[in-house]
Structure formats: C-alpha cells, structure tokens
Design an enzyme around this catalytic site. Sequence first.
Site, PDB file in Angstrom:
ATOM      1  N   HIS A 139      75.934  63.962  38.128  1.00  0.00           N
ATOM      2  CA  HIS A 139      75.408  65.302  37.867  1.00  0.00           C
ATOM      3  C   HIS A 139      74.512  65.226  36.629  1.00  0.00           C
ATOM      4  O   HIS A 139      74.927  64.689  35.593  1.00  0.00           O
ATOM      5  CB  HIS A 139      76.583  66.248  37.592  1.00  0.00           C
TER       6      HIS A 139
ATOM      7  N   ASP B   8      74.222  74.169  46.202  1.00  0.00           N
ATOM      8  CA  ASP B   8      75.215  73.986  45.137  1.00  0.00           C
ATOM      9  C   ASP B   8      76.029  75.271  45.026  1.00  0.00           C
ATOM     10  O   ASP B   8      75.482  76.326  44.714  1.00  0.00           O
ATOM     11  CB  ASP B   8      74.485  73.710  43.820  1.00  0.00           C
TER      12      ASP B   8
ATOM     13  N   GLU C 181      69.933  62.833  40.207  1.00  0.00           N
ATOM     14  CA  GLU C 181      69.581  64.263  40.140  1.00  0.00           C
ATOM     15  C   GLU C 181      68.628  64.526  38.979  1.00  0.00           C
ATOM     16  O   GLU C 181      68.804  63.979  37.887  1.00  0.00           O
ATOM     17  CB  GLU C 181      70.850  65.107  39.930  1.00  0.00           C
TER      18      GLU C 181
ATOM     19  N   GLU D 162      81.366  67.170  39.594  1.00  0.00           N
ATOM     20  CA  GLU D 162      80.755  67.331  38.261  1.00  0.00           C
ATOM     21  C   GLU D 162      81.749  67.895  37.250  1.00  0.00           C
ATOM     22  O   GLU D 162      81.592  67.665  36.056  1.00  0.00           O
ATOM     23  CB  GLU D 162      79.477  68.172  38.336  1.00  0.00           C
TER      24      GLU D 162
ATOM     25  N   GLU E 241      77.652  71.381  48.153  1.00  0.00           N
ATOM     26  CA  GLU E 241      78.165  70.834  46.884  1.00  0.00           C
ATOM     27  C   GLU E 241      79.135  71.777  46.191  1.00  0.00           C
ATOM     28  O   GLU E 241      78.917  72.991  46.125  1.00  0.00           O
ATOM     29  CB  GLU E 241      76.967  70.568  45.952  1.00  0.00           C
TER      30      GLU E 241
ATOM     31  N   ASP F 292      79.581  63.840  35.846  1.00  0.00           N
ATOM     32  CA  ASP F 292      78.599  64.060  34.785  1.00  0.00           C
ATOM     33  C   ASP F 292      78.948  63.061  33.687  1.00  0.00           C
ATOM     34  O   ASP F 292      80.084  63.042  33.192  1.00  0.00           O
ATOM     35  CB  ASP F 292      78.698  65.496  34.264  1.00  0.00           C
TER      36      ASP F 292
HETATM   37  C1  LIG Z   1      72.652  75.139  39.729  1.00  0.00           C
HETATM   38  C2  LIG Z   1      74.112  75.016  39.504  1.00  0.00           C
HETATM   39  O1  LIG Z   1      74.732  76.258  39.631  1.00  0.00           O
HETATM   40  C3  LIG Z   1      74.461  74.423  38.147  1.00  0.00           C
HETATM   41  O2  LIG Z   1      73.889  75.221  37.141  1.00  0.00           O
HETATM   42  C4  LIG Z   1      73.997  73.004  38.008  1.00  0.00           C
HETATM   43  C5  LIG Z   1      74.735  72.102  38.927  1.00  0.00           C
HETATM   44  O3  LIG Z   1      75.845  72.345  39.329  1.00  0.00           O
HETATM   45  C6  LIG Z   1      74.080  70.881  39.397  1.00  0.00           C
HETATM   46  O4  LIG Z   1      73.006  70.553  38.903  1.00  0.00           O
HETATM   47  O5  LIG Z   1      74.652  70.223  40.253  1.00  0.00           O
HETATM   48 MG   LIG Z   2      76.429  71.010  41.033  1.00  0.00          MG
END
Ligand SMILES: C[C@H](O)[C@H](O)CC(=O)C(=O)O
Ligand SMILES: [Mg+2]
Length: 394
Positions: free
Chosen positions: A318, A214, A338, A268, A240, A291
Amino acid sequence: MGLPKIKHVRAFMVRGGGADYHDQGEGHWIDDHIATPMSRYPEYRQSRQSFGINVLGTLVVELEADDGTTGFAVTTGGEPACYIVEKHLSRFLVGRNPAEYEKIWDQMYFSTQYYGRKGLVINAISGVDLALWDLLGKLRQEPVYHMLGGAVRDELQFYATGARPDIAKELGFIGGKMALHHGPAEGEEGLHKNIATLADMREKVGPDFWLMLDCWMALDVNYATRLALAAQEHGLKWIEEALSPDDYWGYAELKRNVPKGMLVTTGEHEATRWGFRMLLEMECCDIIQPDVGWCGGVTELLKISALADAHGKMVVPHGSSVYSYHFVITRHNSPFAEFLMMHPGPTEVVPMFAPQLLGEPVPVNGRIKGSALDKPGFGVELNHEIALHRPYSN
Ligand SMILES: C[C@H](O)[C@H](O)CC(=O)C(=O)O
Ligand SMILES: [Mg+2]
C-alpha cells in the site's frame, strides 16, 4: 563491524499531507464522500476528516550516528508515536550499531507487545526500522534496494489510486483504483450509484485498462459479494479491503464468493508476520498489501513477503512511496506497485509524500527506472523547511 554507532534519536511530528496522506486541505478527492466503517453515521459520511482520519499527522524519526551521518523516515503516527519512539524505543537504539536491525526490531516488538502488536505502536516501530535502513544505507553509501538483494527488474510499473482512472490511463499507469463512495447504510440506491460510477469509468477507459475498487473496510460480506457480482460485467480487477481487518473469516468467505478471476486484496491495515500469516493461511485474499510504514518496516516486510511467496501470493504494498519502491524492485512476487495520486484533482502526478521528502522520485509514463533509486539509503532527504515539532525528548 566498524560502523559508527547511533548517538541521537529524535522524533518529530508534522502536519499537512506527506506520510499522513489523508491530512489534506478542502476539496481533495481523498475526502469526498468515501465509504468507511463510519458511514453508518450520516454525520460522518461526507468527510473522513469529520471522524478524525487525520488526527495523528506524520511521525518523522531521525537517527544520528557518531560521525554525524543521519538517517530518517516518515510514517503516520504524529505526537503519540513521538512519545513511543522517544520514551520507549530509543533505549534500543542509542549506542547500537545500525546493522543490528534484526535484534533491534525484536527488542522493539517484544518490549511493546503488552500494549502494541498492531496499529500505532507498529507504525512507530516501522518508522524506526525504516530510519535504521536509511542510516545504514547512508553509512555504507548503498541504496536500500542493493542491501535487500538488488533489483530483479529494470523499472517499477505502477497503477494509480485516485478518482480519475481515465486520466491515470493517459498518464501511462497500468490501472486505476477508485475509492468506493457508498456503504451498506446508503442502501440499494448507494449500491446502484457505486456500480454506475464503475460502469461510467469503464466506458471512459475502454475494455482492457485495470479498474479496481478500494472499499476501506466499509462493507459486510453480503454487500461486498453483491458489489463484486454486479461489478463483474464492468471488468473489475479486484475488490480491496472490503471488510474489517479483523474479519479473517469474512474475507475467506468473500474470496469464495467473488466471480472467478476477480481478485480479493487486503492488508494495508494488517501488521507483522503473524497478522499476515492469518490472511495467508485462512485463504483470505489473492494479493496482500502491507504498508511498509505500518506493517513493521522493511525488516518485517522481508518476512511477510517470504511467507506470501511460499503461499503463491503477490505482495503489492500500500502506498508508502520510496519505502515501497526500494522493496518492490527486489521481489518477483511484487510485480507492480501502487502510486497514490495526491494531487487534489487528481489530474497530475505529484510526489506521494510531498512536501516532506526532497528528491522523491515520481512515475513518468507510469514507471520509475531502477536507476532513479541509485542513491544511498532510501535516496531522499528530509525537507527541513516544513514545520517540524519535537514534543518529547529521550
Ligand atoms: C482511497 C482509499 O480510501 C485510501 O485513502 C487509500 C487506500 O486505501 C489505498 O491507497 O489503497
Ligand atoms: Mg486501500
């Protein structure tokens, strides 16, 4: 159709985790030198909280019907979103039948379009929309997933996002997504470190377990391409959110550049059918990741998902906890979901939006049974023991 009307609209802000899952205490994996667009400034590299990732906090929208039934939802947005809900959106809700969610959505979107369209305003609209679906389900005594057409499978399968895919594998998840730690400003050394972390994790999880990276909007096309090419030998399943959400052209180029078989995912921080139409028609990615609390809510996600289906693309929302679970189980083009690991380690499964929701289901052996969603609405209650603050009223 004889349903009680909405009588009260209340918007609260809450601090400390929950829907604003970046609002965590010290030492959490989610704030440990993660690459971001702000990593070009050394002073904002070590912690995302240092540049204000958690300034908003959670927005709670509560809708109360004439008969005293309440529906609620949580999303990111905090105090400024409370203002939008109480002072602007509430006029489209009070006295209305909650089953009119299409017209209500339309009125919320077009009345705010001159200052909205994406970001905070759409978070606020999403929160209201999800609270409407929750209220409708509670009034009809039906789970939201029933109202969306019913389950197309018996259970949800999850991949886990966190710093420990090796532990996610032991916990029964189908894959692990790690945050990238170093951005372009950290040069060749950073790129090597990023690859070394992936290689090390591949060593730990073996050849078949899905591993994803990510990149939280931190990269440019050249860096993302080099990362993807170098990551191929370590079996990276997808890259991602490599680029800015506004760089549709960059995503289209990246998708052409990555090795065959590696997936490009994003979305997201995208919102509404119009935003996702850009990603789909410009062939920016293989999986879109709206999301549910940021893209316009369930009402809008239904449209986004139909559009993706017609383009032959998967929708893997997301995070978004129960708001995603009730949706994913109803769609063939959402084959898995997820699970954001909110344990600081993260070495244990804890509810994604803790401590805000009561009764939030969690994956067991990487799965949630459809029957765990068999409660009215989204099947959760607001935890009234947390400090809820109502800064405005309507
Ligand atoms: C981990 C990522 O930087 C963020 O905090 C969460 C995310 O983008 C995701 O779950 O996809
Ligand atoms: Mg992400």
